[in-house]
Structures are given as C-alpha cells and as structure tokens.
Write an enzyme that holds these catalytic residues in place. Structure first.
Site, PDB file in Angstrom:
ATOM      1  CG  HIS A  19      -2.038   0.983   1.151  1.00 41.32           C
ATOM      2  ND1 HIS A  19      -3.376   0.629   1.160  1.00 41.32           N
ATOM      3  CD2 HIS A  19      -2.034   2.331   1.058  1.00 41.32           C
ATOM      4  CE1 HIS A  19      -4.127   1.709   1.085  1.00 41.32           C
ATOM      5  NE2 HIS A  19      -3.321   2.766   1.026  1.00 41.32           N
ATOM      6  CG  HIS A  21      -1.669   6.252  -2.290  1.00 41.63           C
ATOM      7  ND1 HIS A  21      -2.811   6.135  -3.059  1.00 41.63           N
ATOM      8  CD2 HIS A  21      -1.974   5.715  -1.075  1.00 41.63           C
ATOM      9  CE1 HIS A  21      -3.768   5.556  -2.342  1.00 41.63           C
ATOM     10  NE2 HIS A  21      -3.280   5.292  -1.131  1.00 41.63           N
ATOM     11  CG  ASP A  23      -1.069  10.561  -5.848  1.00 43.50           C
ATOM     12  OD1 ASP A  23      -0.932   9.492  -5.230  1.00 43.50           O
ATOM     13  OD2 ASP A  23      -2.178  11.100  -6.015  1.00 43.50           O
ATOM     14  N   GLY A 181      -9.944   7.554  -1.815  1.00 40.13           N
ATOM     15  CA  GLY A 181     -10.574   8.848  -1.598  1.00 40.13           C
ATOM     16  C   GLY A 181     -11.379   8.840  -0.312  1.00 40.13           C
ATOM     17  CG  HIS A 208      -8.134   3.191   0.008  1.00 37.27           C
ATOM     18  ND1 HIS A 208      -7.539   2.749  -1.148  1.00 37.27           N
ATOM     19  CD2 HIS A 208      -7.193   3.935   0.661  1.00 37.27           C
ATOM     20  CE1 HIS A 208      -6.297   3.212  -1.205  1.00 37.27           C
ATOM     21  NE2 HIS A 208      -6.060   3.939  -0.121  1.00 37.27           N
ATOM     22  CD  GLU A 211      -7.368   6.085   5.191  1.00 38.03           C
ATOM     23  OE1 GLU A 211      -6.356   6.789   5.314  1.00 38.03           O
ATOM     24  OE2 GLU A 211      -7.929   5.870   4.093  1.00 38.03           O
ATOM     25  CG  ASP A 300      -1.569   5.769   3.134  1.00 39.90           C
ATOM     26  OD1 ASP A 300      -1.941   5.468   1.984  1.00 39.90           O
ATOM     27  OD2 ASP A 300      -2.301   6.378   3.936  1.00 39.90           O
TER      28      ASP A 300
END
EC number: 3.5.4.4
Length: 365
Positions: A19, A21, A23, A181, A208, A211, A300
């Site tokens: 996991h 990202h 970006d 998101g 996701h 969370e 993350d």
C-alpha cells in the site's frame, strides 16, 4: 541471543510493500524541479526543506479529508510523460534503497489527464518508469520488483473505465485495481460494476475501507464487493471486545475477516496523521497481530508521512517490542498477499525474504 532490531539493521531487512501511493511519495526536490519546468506557481514553499516540512505539517491534520488536500500539489506536477516517468523511476529507486524487494504502487490515472494524456498514455508511461527503475536498481545491486495497482476515485464515476484499464494492462505490470478517496458518503457499493468486471476477468482488487469510516465500509467491501484485500481496514478493531486482562472476543465481521485470511494493508503513521488512532502505541496493529489477522506493514504516502518501510517497522518495534521473527512474519504476510502469481510470490519468500531474515537473526536455514 539475537540482537533486537534497530533502525539501522531494519534498513537491511527485505521488505514487501502493498500500500503505497505514487502521488504521495515524491521527493520534495522533484516536486520543486518539475514545478519549475512546467510553470506551476502554487507550491506553498520554494525551498526543499521548507516544502518537505509543509507537507509533513499539513498532513498531521487529524482528518482524512484535510490529509488529502496536499495531493493537489503533487498531482499538479504529474501531468506530463516526462514527469510521470521520472516520478515512477525515482519511486523504484527510493524503495529499493530501503531494501524493499517487492512493491505494489498505486495511483489514479484519472488525476493525470489534465494536459491531454489518455488513460493508456498515463499507465504506459508509469510502467515504463518502473521498469527502467527496476533495471537501474538491479545494476546497483539493489534488485526490486515493482508492480502497479490502478485506482479509481470513489467520489467520481470512472471506476468501470479504470477497471477496464487494469485488464488491458494486466500482462504489462498492472496486477490489480483499487478505489480510494474520502470514505464518508462514498460507499464502495457505488462501484459494484467495476468490481464485478474485475471478478468476471478473474482479476484481483483491494478496496480502501475502514480507514476513516467504520465497520459498514468494511462489511460492504467484503460482503458485497468481494475485496481480496482491505486498504487500511484498521476500524475492524471496533468489532473486537478487549477484556481488562488483554483477552479479546471477535465479532462476526472481525471473525470472517480473520477466518478468510483477508489481508489488512495497515499504515500506522498515516493512521495517526488522519486521526484514525491517537498514536502508534495506541494503534490496534498489535492487537490484530496477536489475534492472528493477516497484518501487513505499509507506508501509504511516504512524502506526506515523512516515512519509509524501515521507519514504519521501527516505530512498531519501539511501540510493541517486536523482534526479528515478528518482522519476518509481517513481511511474509505481505508477500503471500501480493497480487502476482503464486510461484513468483513463493520464489521471493523462499529465495529472498527468508534467507535474508535468517542472516539478520544470526543463523541460516
């Protein structure tokens, strides 16, 4: 007696990352450099250290929604083929330098088309960057395998298109699909068409869930959507009763999650930043590990959380007293849960992860 893991020795340990990202993991210097090249003038700082500090401070917001705001800047500098290639290449380099031997890095193609790139252009460029990064890392004696998850934004309506994209590139480096998101108000069941498409094509996906939102999100992801893994899933702790003496009783949802061995992509530092937990010491990671859930350690967003796999593992060691055997178990958990074929997973476990952990523990198998 085997010495306890330190940050220095943990950096040498092989790691599997599920996991992360794309970006959320840029180098601050790269953000500044690309911003200058493309004429992006809205960065909150023009100095590398100041920019890194801003991302870190801004992300310690206490809410997922505010935590996501800094991504507007990283996404803004990831709109050209040159930028996407560079970010992917450097991602592979940075992970390999931290002894990550296998990584699944995710990103949302729909966020990178504002300058005219197509979805296929975006994915192809990122995969090319990863492949070049792999080659460079191997030449430097730090081999890594990087695969990709394509993500759909849960507040948008492009999930079916992104799922189709995952299938088009499934033999070129994309190993799965995800939705991400803000959870509140955007349940995973709004994207059933995309998940059904993935299942129809015998493909894997993570969601996701659990969370910032609670048990309903996890229940929907498992029962209705059929998720193979859960992105975060930390709120499953709400379905576990803990006794005063440390014993625990699983609720029905927690029990099925554990019994089906559905992997949890836990991201401790990120969870503290978004307010999901108050501190690493209060994170339910240890409870879930003791209860034998399939827990994995993840970053993350390395830029926003100012973290790495080594730092995440070290923070858990400091909080819960884990030893090498624990870190090895968490790493094998992650590799078992990867979306690549079984024989490839097994090869990395048996030929890379287990021997290198054995060496760190001072014995060989």
């Amino acid at each position: 007696m085997t010495a306890a893991p330190t940050l220095q020795t943990i950096r040498l340990a092989p790691k599997a990352l599920l996991h992360d990202h794309l970006d959320g993991g840029l180098r601050p210097a790269t953000v500044l450099d690309i911003a200058g090249q493309v004429g992006y003038d809205d960065l909150p700082a023009t100095d590398v250290d100041a920019l890194a500090s801003w991302f870190r401070t801004q992300s310690h917001s206490g809410s997922l929604e505010r935590y996501l705001e800094p991504f507007s800047h990283t996404v803004a500098v990831m709109q050209t083929p040159e930028a996407l290639y560079r970010v992917a290449f450097e991602c592979a380099q940075d992970l390999a330098a931290d002894s990550v031997v296998y990584a699944e890095v995710r990103f949302a193609p729909e966020l990178h088309i504002s300058c005219g790139l197509s979805f296929d252009d975006v994915v192809d460029t990122v995969l090319t960057g990863f492949a070049a990064g792999e080659k460079a890392c191997a030449a430097d004696g730090q081999p890594i395998t990087v695969r990709c998850l394509v993500t759909a934004m849960r507040h948008a309506a492009m999930s079916r298109e992104i799922a189709e994209l995952a299938i088009r590139f499934r033999d070129k480096g994309v190993v799965g699909f995800d939705i991400a998101g803000a959870e509140a108000g955007h349940p995973p069941t709004r994207h059933l068409d995309a998940f059904e498409y993935m299942r129809d094509h015998n493909a894997r996906f993570t969601i996701h869930a659990g969370e910032a939102f609670g048990l309903p999100s996890i229940h929907e992801a498992i029962a209705f959507c059929g998720a193979d893994r859960l992105g975060h899933g930390v709120r499953i702790v709400d379905d576990i009763d803990v006794d005063a003496d440390g014993g625990f009783q699983l609720g029905r949802l927690a029990a099925i999650l554990r019994d089906k061995r559905i992997p949890l992509e836990l991201c401790p530092s990120s969870n503290v930043q978004t307010g999901a937990v108050a501190s690493i010491a209060e994170h339910p990671f240890d409870l879930l590990a003791r209860a034998r859930f399939r827990v994995t350690v993840n970053t993350d967003n390395r830029l926003m959380s100012d973290t790495s796999m080594s730092l995440e593992m070290h923070r858990l060691v400091e909080a819960f007293g884990y030893g090498w055997s624990d870190l090895a178990r968490f790493t094998v958990n992650a590799m078992k849960s990867a979306f690549i074929p079984f024989d490839q997973r097994l090869a990395i476990i048996d030929e890379v992860i287990k021997p290198r952990f054995a060496a760190l523990m001072g014995h060989s198998e």
